[in-house]
Design an enzyme around this catalytic site. Structure first.
Site, short mmCIF file in Angstrom:
data_model
loop_
_atom_site.label_atom_id
_atom_site.label_comp_id
_atom_site.label_asym_id
_atom_site.label_seq_id
_atom_site.Cartn_x
_atom_site.Cartn_y
_atom_site.Cartn_z
CD GLU A 252 -44.70 15.57 -1.53
OE1 GLU A 252 -44.58 16.77 -1.28
OE2 GLU A 252 -45.33 14.78 -0.81
NE ARG B 183 -46.14 23.92 -2.40
CZ ARG B 183 -47.46 23.93 -2.63
NH1 ARG B 183 -47.96 24.56 -3.67
NH2 ARG B 183 -48.27 23.27 -1.80
CB THR C 139 -51.05 19.79 -0.68
OG1 THR C 139 -49.75 19.97 -1.26
CG2 THR C 139 -51.87 18.86 -1.54
CG ASP D 122 -41.48 20.61 0.94
OD1 ASP D 122 -42.68 20.38 0.69
OD2 ASP D 122 -40.54 20.10 0.31
CG HIS D 123 -42.51 23.71 5.51
ND1 HIS D 123 -42.90 24.70 4.65
CD2 HIS D 123 -43.39 22.70 5.35
CE1 HIS D 123 -44.00 24.32 4.02
NE2 HIS D 123 -44.30 23.11 4.40
NE ARG E 236 -34.60 38.35 7.64
CZ ARG E 236 -33.88 38.65 8.74
NH1 ARG E 236 -32.57 38.44 8.74
NH2 ARG E 236 -34.49 39.11 9.80
CG HIS F 158 -44.16 19.94 -3.20
ND1 HIS F 158 -45.37 20.34 -2.66
CD2 HIS F 158 -44.32 19.96 -4.54
CE1 HIS F 158 -46.21 20.61 -3.65
NE2 HIS F 158 -45.61 20.37 -4.80
NE ARG G 183 -45.83 27.92 -2.36
CZ ARG G 183 -47.16 27.85 -2.18
NH1 ARG G 183 -47.65 27.50 -1.00
NH2 ARG G 183 -47.99 28.10 -3.18
CG HIS G 184 -41.06 25.02 -0.04
ND1 HIS G 184 -40.91 24.05 -1.00
CD2 HIS G 184 -42.34 24.93 0.40
CE1 HIS G 184 -42.07 23.41 -1.12
NE2 HIS G 184 -42.96 23.91 -0.30
N GLY H 265 -43.68 16.39 7.42
CA GLY H 265 -42.74 17.50 7.28
C GLY H 265 -42.99 18.65 8.23
CG HIS H 266 -45.83 22.61 8.88
ND1 HIS H 266 -46.56 22.83 10.02
CD2 HIS H 266 -45.39 23.83 8.46
CE1 HIS H 266 -46.58 24.13 10.29
NE2 HIS H 266 -45.88 24.76 9.37
CD GLU I 255 -47.81 10.88 0.67
OE1 GLU I 255 -46.79 10.59 -0.01
OE2 GLU I 255 -47.86 11.84 1.45
CG ASN J 253 -42.01 17.47 2.82
OD1 ASN J 253 -41.33 18.49 2.77
ND2 ASN J 253 -42.95 17.19 1.93
CG HIS K 38 -51.24 17.57 3.92
ND1 HIS K 38 -50.41 18.36 3.15
CD2 HIS K 38 -52.08 18.41 4.56
CE1 HIS K 38 -50.74 19.63 3.33
NE2 HIS K 38 -51.75 19.70 4.18
C1 LIG Z 1 -48.48 16.75 -0.87
C2 LIG Z 1 -48.35 17.22 0.54
O1 LIG Z 1 -49.24 17.14 1.33
C3 LIG Z 1 -47.08 17.79 0.98
O2 LIG Z 1 -46.09 16.86 0.84
C4 LIG Z 1 -46.73 19.03 0.20
O3 LIG Z 1 -45.34 19.19 0.15
C5 LIG Z 1 -47.38 20.21 0.89
O4 LIG Z 1 -46.90 21.38 0.31
P1 LIG Z 1 -45.96 22.33 1.18
O5 LIG Z 1 -44.78 21.48 1.62
O6 LIG Z 1 -45.61 23.43 0.24
O7 LIG Z 1 -46.77 22.73 2.38
N1 LIG Z 2 -47.02 14.25 1.38
C1 LIG Z 2 -47.04 14.78 2.73
C2 LIG Z 2 -45.71 15.34 3.09
O1 LIG Z 2 -44.73 15.08 2.42
C3 LIG Z 2 -45.58 16.19 4.28
O2 LIG Z 2 -46.75 16.93 4.54
P1 LIG Z 2 -46.72 17.82 5.88
O3 LIG Z 2 -46.36 16.91 7.02
O4 LIG Z 2 -45.69 18.89 5.68
O5 LIG Z 2 -48.14 18.36 6.01
#
Ligand SMILES: CC(=O)[C@@H](O)[C@H](O)COP(=O)(O)O
Ligand SMILES: NCC(=O)COP(=O)(O)O
Length: 243
Positions: free
Chosen positions: A70, A45, A101, A9-10, A18, A43, A49-50, A213-214, A151, A7, A191
């Site tokens: 997502e 959103r 989430t 996203d971050h 920035r 994701h 936001r990202h 992801g994170h 999931e 993922n 997650h």
């Molecule tokens: C659904 C989930 O748990 C994540 O995939 C989701 O993307 C979390 O949102 P953020 O990436 O904005 O933290």
């Molecule tokens: N659905 C979970 C995901 O895509 C990633 O979640 P996270 O590892 O960023 O908490």
């Protein structure tokens, strides 16, 4: 076999901090694929936001594996998904005030909307996954809504402060995965998974894919994106092999 969905996203979170064009989530996705990611999750959103709409459009043209998009259960997001055509959509709950989430989608409460959205997306050739808590009633509702994939939300497992709580959550996830698999679902999870907690979840044989992801993006800051992906994949394989 267990698949790793990275993922990104971050990566976009850092870019949005920035308003620059870097770091590029698209570059991160392509690097992740080259390093062994089996799919890319992102994701879009409602509050952007990202991940931005342009990220989704461009990434869909460039990915070599597959896109797991997502999205919230809204008309806007359904129209966006139909326009982009990801291989997979994962329906997730969304609250603007949330930091991330906070739980699974309440399929029981929003059953009609979930069922209708699932049909529209499946009729367009998109595989539909639903992000739910490890709960039998939610699993059954997801089945009745027509989804073929779920999931399981691993956030409570990941956030557990004590071993007893963590172990109890792992048993919930395992039991839910077994039950959903018996109902014919493809069972994914995600997650809050990290390099420190992923192996016991990867060890559950009914789980096909982990979306992470994170923690992976955070680790990549220190070891680089390819190594972060390779290390996570290796841990998942070790977990699956019981090592
Ligand atoms: C659904 C989930 O748990 C994540 O995939 C989701 O993307 C979390 O949102 P953020 O990436 O904005 O933290
Ligand atoms: N659905 C979970 C995901 O895509 C990633 O979640 P996270 O590892 O960023 O908490």
């Amino acid at each position: 076999m267990i698949f790793l969905g990275v993922n990104i996203d971050h990566v976009a979170t850092l870019r949005q901090a920035r308003g620059t064009r870097y770091p590029s989530p698209i570059e991160a996705a392509l690097v992740a694929e080259s390093a062994g990611a089996d799919l890319i999750t992102l994701h879009l959103r409602e509050d952007r936001r990202h991940i931005q709409d342009e990220d989704v459009r461009v990434m869909k043209k460039l990915l070599k594996t597959r896109m797991n998009l997502e999205m919230a259960l809204t008309q806007e997001m359904v129209e966006n998904a139909l326009a982009v055509g990801p291989e997979d959509v994962c329906l997730v709950p969304e609250k603007r005030e949330e930091l991330t989430t906070e739980g699974g989608l309440d399929v029981i409460r929003y059953f009609d909307a979930v069922k209708d959205t699932t049909k529209v997306l499946r009729d367009a050739g998109i595989r539909v996954s639903i992000f739910i808590d490890a709960d039998k009633q939610q699993i059954e509702a997801a089945r009745d809504a027509g989804a073929g994939v779920i999931e399981l939300h691993t956030g409570r497992y990941a956030d557990a402060q004590h071993a007893a709580e963590r172990d109890a959550e792992l048993i919930r996830i395992r039991d839910a995965a077994v039950y959903a698999s018996q109902l014919g679902f493809v069972v994914n999870a995600g997650h809050g998974l990290s390099y420190h907690n992923v192996k016991p979840v990867a060890a559950i044989p009914e789980i096909a894919e982990l979306n992470i992801g994170h923690a992976l993006v955070s680790h990549a800051l220190f070891v680089g994106f390819p190594a972060a992906v390779r290390e996570m994949k290796a841990l998942m394989i070790e977990g699956r092999q019981g090592l």
